[in-house]
Design an enzyme around this catalytic site. Structure first.
Site, PDB file in Angstrom:
ATOM      1  CD  GLU A  76      -2.982   0.599   2.416  1.00 48.89           C
ATOM      2  OE1 GLU A  76      -2.482   0.618   3.552  1.00 48.89           O
ATOM      3  OE2 GLU A  76      -4.197   0.418   2.222  1.00 48.89           O
ATOM      4  NE  ARG A 149      -6.692  -1.923   4.241  1.00 46.26           N
ATOM      5  CZ  ARG A 149      -6.007  -1.231   5.151  1.00 46.26           C
ATOM      6  NH1 ARG A 149      -5.170  -0.293   4.787  1.00 46.26           N
ATOM      7  NH2 ARG A 149      -6.181  -1.488   6.428  1.00 46.26           N
TER       8      ARG A 149
END
Ligand code: ATP
Ligand code: GNG
Length: 284
Positions: A76, A149
């Site tokens: 991320e 994610r």
């Protein structure tokens, strides 16, 4: 030392199981880019690691990288959110202006900055999911791409939660969703994922780890916020009560890993987790 045998390698190229129906459907308009590019091991498996703040996703991704060095990891881009810069050419890069710490801004003034944050984070995740396979991965049998994610958690965890908390106005939530649906439909199979690894721990455990990590922007985060995000994860990935707007997402396999135990200094626990990940991939 973790040693997991790659029995899957023995399957060879021709023995890759047929794509599940959902993916054959998803691929109807043309195979995802990763399918066209992977030479040795056939198509790349694309998985997203999901989970609450500070549950241990980055730590888990590091462990995956150590165990399976040939896999491609997309972490991320928190550093980019902490220092927003205009995208620039290489020549301009050294002098590019710093527009501020958007992560800090969204925590300090969520009603002012949530829409900006979600637009930016969604774009970062989209770019990550569009990254081509690395040279190393192209030479690998059974290539795997891991994303920390996804464009889906951006919408169905964070943006949804901020809207429910009243930090995204109705008009902002509507525009965000419209943009999200449009982009995902436009990019279609190029951003497709084959499944999710959901790292699950109690919100209390996440808060403990968040405090231990001590990221300055997060110091005001309360247990209640982590409880809300926990519920969003459970509703989306376990109970499946969250309304999702993409058919391939509705049918995507989810593997839940309990990470309440402190695996960082426990090689046996690490080995068990890695074995479960391999076993999950074999079921895809
Ligand atoms: N299983 C674990 N046992 C004990 N400590 C852990 C475990 N996993 C992670 N940690 C510790 O918890 C903290 C948060 O971990 P990490 O940064 O990996 O979380 P994250 O899920 O990536 O967070 P974020 O949601 O902010 O991206 C770190 O200090 C890490 O060392
Ligand atoms: N508002 C908001 N929307 C997102 O999509 C999102 N994704 C991550 N985060 C926050 C959680 C961690 O503090 C930190 C690193 O994960 O960034 C987000 N915050």
């Amino acid at each position: 030392m973790i040693c997991i045998s790659f029995r899957a390698r023995a399957r060879g190229r021709g023995m890759r199981p047929l794509l599940p129906l959902r993916l054959r459907r998803a691929a109807a308009g043309g195979l995802p880019r990763c399918f066209g590019m992977a030479r040795r091991g056939g198509p790349a498996w694309r998985l997203s690691i999901e989970g609450n703040i500070a549950v241990g996703k980055s730590t888990f991704v590091k462990l995956l990288g150590k165990t399976f060095p040939e896999w491609q990891m997309a972490t991320e881009p928190v550093a980019k959110w902490q220092k927003v810069q205009a995208s620039s050419t290489r020549e301009q890069a050294s002098s590019s202006q710093n527009f501020g710490n958007l992560l800090q801004m969204v925590y300090q003034e969520p009603s002012r900055w949530s829409y900006t944050f979600q637009t930016y984070s969604c774009m970062s995740r989209l770019k990550a999911q569009l990254e081509p396979l690395s040279e190393k991965l192209l030479k690998t049998w059974d290539p795997v791409q891991i994303f920390e994610r996804s464009v889906y958690s951006d919408r169905y965890i964070f943006a949804k939660n901020l809207f429910e908390l009243g930090h995204l106005a109705e008009i902002e939530w509507t525009i965000y969703q419209d943009l999200h649906t449009f982009l995902l439909q436009e990019f279609g199979d190029r951003i497709a994922l084959h499944g999710f690894l959901y790292l699950q721990a109690t919100p209390e455990k996440c808060l403990e780890r968040l405090h231990r990590r001590g990221r300055p922007e997060e110091k005001e985060i309360q247990l209640e916020y982590l409880e809300q995000l926990h519920t969003q994860h459970e509703n989306w990935l376990v109970k499946k009560t969250t309304e999702v707007h993409f058919e391939n997402l509705r049918n995507a396999p989810v593997f839940v890993l309990d990470v309440n135990n402190d695996f960082e200094d426990d090689p046996a626990e690490q080995e068990e987790l890695m074995r479960k990940v391999k076993a999950f991939i074999k079921t895809l």
